[in-house]
Design an enzyme around this catalytic site. Sequence first.
Site, PDB file in Angstrom:
ATOM      1  N   CYS A  75     -10.466 -17.370 -14.741  1.00  0.00           N
ATOM      2  CA  CYS A  75      -9.002 -17.258 -14.664  1.00  0.00           C
ATOM      3  C   CYS A  75      -8.514 -16.743 -13.312  1.00  0.00           C
ATOM      4  O   CYS A  75      -7.533 -17.262 -12.767  1.00  0.00           O
ATOM      5  CB  CYS A  75      -8.454 -16.404 -15.803  1.00  0.00           C
ATOM      6  SG  CYS A  75      -9.153 -14.752 -15.949  1.00  0.00           S
ATOM      7  N   ASP A 282       0.075 -19.272 -16.575  1.00  0.00           N
ATOM      8  CA  ASP A 282      -1.103 -18.773 -17.277  1.00  0.00           C
ATOM      9  C   ASP A 282      -2.224 -19.810 -17.205  1.00  0.00           C
ATOM     10  O   ASP A 282      -2.053 -20.942 -17.661  1.00  0.00           O
ATOM     11  CB  ASP A 282      -0.719 -18.500 -18.734  1.00  0.00           C
ATOM     12  CG  ASP A 282      -1.802 -17.772 -19.503  1.00  0.00           C
ATOM     13  OD1 ASP A 282      -2.952 -17.718 -19.026  1.00  0.00           O
ATOM     14  OD2 ASP A 282      -1.492 -17.237 -20.588  1.00  0.00           O
ATOM     15  N   HIS A 284      -5.021 -19.771 -18.820  1.00  0.00           N
ATOM     16  CA  HIS A 284      -5.915 -19.671 -19.979  1.00  0.00           C
ATOM     17  C   HIS A 284      -5.721 -20.796 -20.991  1.00  0.00           C
ATOM     18  O   HIS A 284      -5.333 -20.562 -22.137  1.00  0.00           O
ATOM     19  CB  HIS A 284      -5.725 -18.321 -20.664  1.00  0.00           C
ATOM     20  CG  HIS A 284      -6.082 -17.157 -19.801  1.00  0.00           C
ATOM     21  ND1 HIS A 284      -5.167 -16.552 -18.971  1.00  0.00           N
ATOM     22  CD2 HIS A 284      -7.240 -16.497 -19.629  1.00  0.00           C
ATOM     23  CE1 HIS A 284      -5.749 -15.561 -18.320  1.00  0.00           C
ATOM     24  NE2 HIS A 284      -7.014 -15.512 -18.697  1.00  0.00           N
TER      25      HIS A 284
END
Length: 398
Positions: A75, A282, A284
Site C-alpha cells: 500500500c 485508498d 487497498h
Amino acid sequence: MDVYSTLTYDTLRFGEFEDFPETSDPVWILGKEFNALTEKEDIFSDVTSRLWLTYRKNFPPIGGTGPTSDTGWGCMLRCGQMILGEALICRHLGRDWRWVRGQPQKEEYISILNAFLDKKDSYYSLHQIAQMGVGEGKSIGQWYGPNTVAQVLKKLAVFDSWSRLAVHVAMDNTVVIEEIKRLCMPWLDYGGGACADPQGGMSEPNGCLEGACALAEEETALWKPLVLLIPLRLGLSDINEAYIETLKQCFQLPQSLGVIGGKPNSAHYFIGYVGEELIYLDPHTTQPAVEPGEDGQVPDDTYHCQHPPCRMHICQIDPSIAVGFFCRTEDDFDDWCARVRKLSHSRGGLPMFELADRQPSHFSCSVDVLNLAPDFFDSDRLERFFDSEDEEFEILSL
C-alpha cells in the site's frame, strides 16, 4: 486477515460510499479551492483525474521468482506511485488536465501510465520500487514507511530521461534552498556567490537565493522540474494538534502534490481536505494487472477512482508522513518559498519544517551525501526516526 485484501474493483465501484458532505466549508484539492455546494461535479472530476494506483494481482513475479501480487504489503509503495504520478501529470499534462472516461488518450498520458505498469521495465513499477528498496534494507514484500518510499523514488527518477525530474528528499525537517538550486541547476556556482555561465563565464553576483539570477530565457530552460518530498514526524503515536492547521495549509499551496501516510494497517494518498476531514485515495483494493493493447493504448478505467473520494478525520492520521510539492520552474520554487515563509510567520499552527537559505551548520552530512549521491546516505539512521511507525503497522504475510 486485512479486510482490505478481500475487496475488488467491482466491490468498490458498485458498493455504497458516503456521498460528499453538503457544507459551506471550502474544499481544497492539491492547491485548488472548490465549493461543495455548487461545484460538486468539478470536485469529482478533479479527484477522478488523479492516478489511482492500487494493489494488483497476476503480474510477472518480482525478481523472476518473487510475489505476483502486492495485496497486504504494497500500500505505501502504491501511495508513492500516486504522489509521483501526480508530479508526472503536472509535468507533462498540467494541473488542470482532466481525465474523461472513453476519451482518446494523449501520447503523454499513455507514457505516464506505462511508467507505472506492473512489469520490471517500467520506470516506476512496483517491481522497480520493491527491488530498489532492497538497497534500503527492505526485503521484497516488507512494508515501507514514507521516508523509504521517498528515497527509492528519488533513485528511480534518475533513470527517467523523458521526465527529467530532480527529486529532492529534504531531511532533518529542513528544506535548504541552496541545495535545491544546485540540484535543479547544476551549472550554477554557489561557492563563488555568482551564477556560472554554462559556456564557462560568470555573470553578476546573486545576492538573494530566492530571487536567483537574472538569467536569459534560454538559461532558465535548464531548470530541472523539482519534486520535493519532505518526510516528517508530527508526533509520537498521534499527530500533535499544533501541526494540524499547517498540514491543512500545505494542500492550499498551488505546488501541492499531497501527502503520503496513513493510519495503523493502511497507507493512503491524501490529496486535500474539507473542514476537519482529509480527502484521500485508498490503494487497498486488488485489481488484475493491466497490459497495453496491440494499438499501444492502456485500458485505464481501473487507474482512476470513479466513486466519491474517501475521507477521514485529520486527527486519525499517523504522525509519520511525507509531504510533496512540484515546482516546474525556478519561479514556481521561489513562489513556494515565499508562501512557506509567509505561513511560518502566520498564527494558527506550528511550522512542520524549516526553510533555510544554506545548509545549517548542525547538519552532519554534506550536500553531496544528502542529495547528489543517493547510494551513500545513512539509511539506518533515517529509518530509525522516520520509519519508526513500522511497529504500529501490521505486516501481512504473502
